[in-house]
Write an enzyme that holds these catalytic residues in place. Structure first.
Site, short mmCIF file in Angstrom:
data_model
loop_
_atom_site.label_atom_id
_atom_site.label_comp_id
_atom_site.label_asym_id
_atom_site.label_seq_id
_atom_site.Cartn_x
_atom_site.Cartn_y
_atom_site.Cartn_z
N CYS A 95 -14.04 -38.28 33.34
CA CYS A 95 -13.17 -39.30 32.73
C CYS A 95 -13.59 -39.58 31.30
O CYS A 95 -12.76 -39.67 30.42
CB CYS A 95 -13.19 -40.55 33.57
SG CYS A 95 -14.84 -41.08 34.02
N GLY A 112 -9.24 -42.94 39.25
CA GLY A 112 -8.26 -41.86 39.32
C GLY A 112 -7.29 -41.95 38.16
O GLY A 112 -7.61 -42.52 37.10
N GLU A 149 -10.64 -47.85 37.20
CA GLU A 149 -11.27 -46.87 36.29
C GLU A 149 -10.29 -45.71 36.17
O GLU A 149 -10.24 -44.85 37.06
CB GLU A 149 -12.61 -46.39 36.85
CG GLU A 149 -13.64 -47.48 37.04
CD GLU A 149 -14.31 -47.90 35.74
OE1 GLU A 149 -13.87 -47.44 34.66
OE2 GLU A 149 -15.26 -48.68 35.80
P1 NAD Z 1 -5.21 -39.32 41.41
O1 NAD Z 1 -4.77 -40.63 40.89
O2 NAD Z 1 -4.21 -38.28 41.63
O3 NAD Z 1 -5.97 -39.49 42.80
C1 NAD Z 1 -7.07 -40.35 42.96
C2 NAD Z 1 -7.11 -40.85 44.39
O4 NAD Z 1 -6.01 -41.71 44.63
C3 NAD Z 1 -7.04 -39.76 45.46
O5 NAD Z 1 -7.95 -40.10 46.50
C4 NAD Z 1 -5.61 -39.87 45.95
O6 NAD Z 1 -5.41 -39.42 47.25
C5 NAD Z 1 -5.38 -41.36 45.86
N1 NAD Z 1 -3.98 -41.80 45.80
C6 NAD Z 1 -2.91 -41.12 45.33
N2 NAD Z 1 -1.80 -41.88 45.41
C7 NAD Z 1 -2.17 -43.07 45.95
C8 NAD Z 1 -1.49 -44.28 46.26
N3 NAD Z 1 -0.18 -44.43 46.05
N4 NAD Z 1 -2.21 -45.30 46.80
C9 NAD Z 1 -3.53 -45.18 47.00
N5 NAD Z 1 -4.23 -44.06 46.73
C10 NAD Z 1 -3.56 -43.01 46.21
O7 NAD Z 1 -6.35 -38.87 40.39
P2 NAD Z 1 -7.20 -37.53 40.41
O8 NAD Z 1 -6.29 -36.42 39.99
O9 NAD Z 1 -7.94 -37.40 41.69
O10 NAD Z 1 -8.29 -37.82 39.28
C11 NAD Z 1 -8.13 -37.40 37.95
C12 NAD Z 1 -7.88 -38.59 37.06
O11 NAD Z 1 -8.84 -39.61 37.30
C13 NAD Z 1 -7.99 -38.25 35.61
O12 NAD Z 1 -6.91 -38.81 34.92
C14 NAD Z 1 -9.29 -38.90 35.16
O13 NAD Z 1 -9.38 -39.22 33.82
C15 NAD Z 1 -9.39 -40.07 36.07
N6 NAD Z 1 -10.79 -40.46 36.28
C16 NAD Z 1 -11.22 -41.64 35.75
C17 NAD Z 1 -12.52 -42.03 35.88
C18 NAD Z 1 -13.02 -43.34 35.31
O14 NAD Z 1 -14.09 -43.78 35.64
N7 NAD Z 1 -12.28 -43.99 34.46
C19 NAD Z 1 -13.41 -41.23 36.58
C20 NAD Z 1 -12.94 -40.03 37.12
C21 NAD Z 1 -11.62 -39.68 36.97
#
Ligand code: NAD
Length: 476
Positions: free
Chosen positions: A283, A227, A249
């Site tokens: 990502c 995320g 990641e």
């Molecule tokens: P996000 O961080 O907003 O959310 C990801 C997950 O984390 C969701 O399930 C959310 O509910 C949860 N979450 C939020 N706050 C939390 C907390 N305090 N504790 C635990 N869990 C929590 O990210 P997103 O908007 O869903 O994803 C987009 C981002 O992810 C982009 O920046 C992208 O580049 C990145 N991404 C990275 C990869 C990789 O492999 N490196 C792959 C896909 C996406």
């Protein structure tokens, strides 16, 4: 409206509160998703904890066979699950194969393959030292209970990347899907749990707060998170308090560098998909393109021609290649970044104007005339917009590529592989692709450096990350 349920200890579980999951192509509500209570998060962790010793004690061959059964279940239910991915996430159904659009059917095919491959891998004990006095072996043990937190861009595939290697080596799992794309994942887990003992794979659902209860619980032994960087920091803080290892990641801002000897026509399609796969919501998409001045104009024109020919619409309709942006937050971010580019004096080569509702549709957009420091270059857009930056001197292009606090992927495009490798070795990224971008593979470790996180997934290295080493040292 139907509520889709969590799987906890082999049961289908509802919650008092729920919310609607929205189709980003139409704005319609698709179904309801439970908001797990704090008590339910504890229940899921307790179920995983109770199931873990029995799961770890099973012969390796049995766990492998069950994973292969899961792969077969994914295949048998691929059409149903792909429709959920399209309805909830937005990517078109597409197809599978080199000349097909990589959409939801491709995502489901990936789920099947990324289940089969870990089932074929082993982590035998390693002999690390032996002489006449002693023999030392490293054995691999499961961590215990894994907390997996998934994002919304490849909701099922990333969940599988987290679940399957964990289960393969004897961990049990509590997974929280993104609140934007929960139903497909809850359905996937319901379906594959049929062949697993109760408690081995559990889900909880809801907003970030529910995830924060999960990752801060002392009953968790390992966290795997995909995320945003901001959430990654919060999770790393929670993990530090319990001294729990994590795989992070996080986001990227991948640079792609086109060398002067590249062939713009030959590379254009690869570059296009490297940047616009899943509407750029991937990502490891190319998010900044640095092109040598000698091939700049031809590259821009070749990309423009491809971008303009891609049909955009509701991904449930056959023939659609590009869907909507997945959610309003991401849509607003893309709009704001293109507006900022316009204010900075950029040229909008194509796109650049939202299509109007319903749905979060935004055209494929190419932008030139920007420089390092401009927002669209420095911030991860995570959407269908690509800044293309002209360079004169390769040293400056390498410095530009390396100057941000991100290091997931990068790519170099050239007809001279040795020259490309020289540049690649100087780029600060977990993976540098040559003449391709974002081409992950289930046998090849994948992970970021700098602000893009730490630890790797896939292959033997990814499997090791789901274990802790134990040394068995024998005196002779
Ligand atoms: P996000 O961080 O907003 O959310 C990801 C997950 O984390 C969701 O399930 C959310 O509910 C949860 N979450 C939020 N706050 C939390 C907390 N305090 N504790 C635990 N869990 C929590 O990210 P997103 O908007 O869903 O994803 C987009 C981002 O992810 C982009 O920046 C992208 O580049 C990145 N991404 C990275 C990869 C990789 O492999 N490196 C792959 C896909 C996406």
């Amino acid at each position: 409206m139907k509520t889709y349920l969590n799987t906890i200890d082999g049961r289908q579980v509802d919650s008092v509160q729920s919310f609607e999951s929205i189709n980003p192509a139409t704005g319609e509500a698709l179904g309801r998703v439970p908001v797990s209570s704090r008590g339910q998060v504890s229940e899921a962790i307790a179920a995983a904890r109770a199931a873990q010793p029995g799961w770890a004690a099973r012969p390796d061959g049995e766990r492998k066979a069950l994973l292969l059964q899961i792969a077969a279940l994914i295949k048998a239910n691929a059409a149903y699950l792909a429709e959920w991915v399209t309805r909830e996430q937005g990517k078109p159904l597409g197809g599978v194969g080199p000349d097909q659009v990589p959409g939801s059917r491709f995502e489901l095919w990936g789920c099947e393959v990324w289940t089969q491959v870990p089932a074929s891998l082993d982590l035998p004990p390693e002999l690390v030292f032996e002489d006449e006095t002693r023999r030392d072996e490293v054995h691999r043990k499961p961590h215990g209970v894994v907390a997996a937190i998934a994002p919304w861009n490849w909701p099922l595939l990333i969940a599988i990347w987290q679940i399957v290697p964990s289960l393969r080596v004897g961990n049990t799992v509590v997974l929280k899907p993104s609140e934007y794309t929960s139903i497909g994942t809850l359905e996937l887990v319901r379906i594959i749990s049929e062949v697993l003992p109760k408690g081995v794979l559990n889900t909880i659902s809801g907003p970030g707060e529910v995830g924060s209860w999960l990752v801060s619980d002392p009953g968790i032994d390992k966290i795997t998170f995909t995320g945003s960087g901001r959430t990654g920091v919060r999770i790393a803080e929670a993990a530090a308090r319990n001294m729990v290892p994590t795989t992070m990641e996080l986001g990227g801002n991948d640079a792609a560098i086109v060398l002067p000897d590249a062939d713009p026509q030959a590379m254009a399609m690869g570059l296009f998909w490297g940047a616009f796969l899943n509407m750029g919501q991937t990502c490891a998409c190319a998010k900044r393109l640095y092109v040598h001045e000698s091939v700049f104009e031809q590259t821009v024109q070749a990309l423009k021609q491809i971008a303009k020919a891609m049909p955009m619409g509701n991904g449930m309709d056959e023939g659609i290649v590009m869907g909507p942006i997945q959610n309003k937050m991401q849509f607003d971010k893309v709009v704001a970044l293109v507006d900022s580019a316009r204010r900075a004096g950029a040229t909008i080569v194509c796109g650049g104007q939202a299509k109007g509702g319903p749905g979060y549709f935004y055209p494929l957009t190419l932008v030139t005339g920007l420089k390092d420091g401009d927002r669209l270059v420095d911030e991860e857009q995570f959407g269908p917009v690509l800044p293309i930056i002209k360079y004169h001197d390769i040293e400056a292009a390498i410095a530009s590529a390396n100057r941000l606090d991100a290091g997931l992927g990068a790519s170099v495009w050239s007809t001279n592989i040795e020259a490309a490798k020289d540049v690649a070795s100087r780029l600060e990224a977990g993976t540098v692709w040559i003449n391709q971008h974002g081409m992950i593979h289930p046998m090849v470790p994948f992970g970021g450096i700098k602000g893009s996180g730490y630890g790797v997934e896939f292959g033997v290295e990814g499997l090791k990350a789901m274990t802790r080493p134990q040394v068995i040292s024998v005196k002779k």
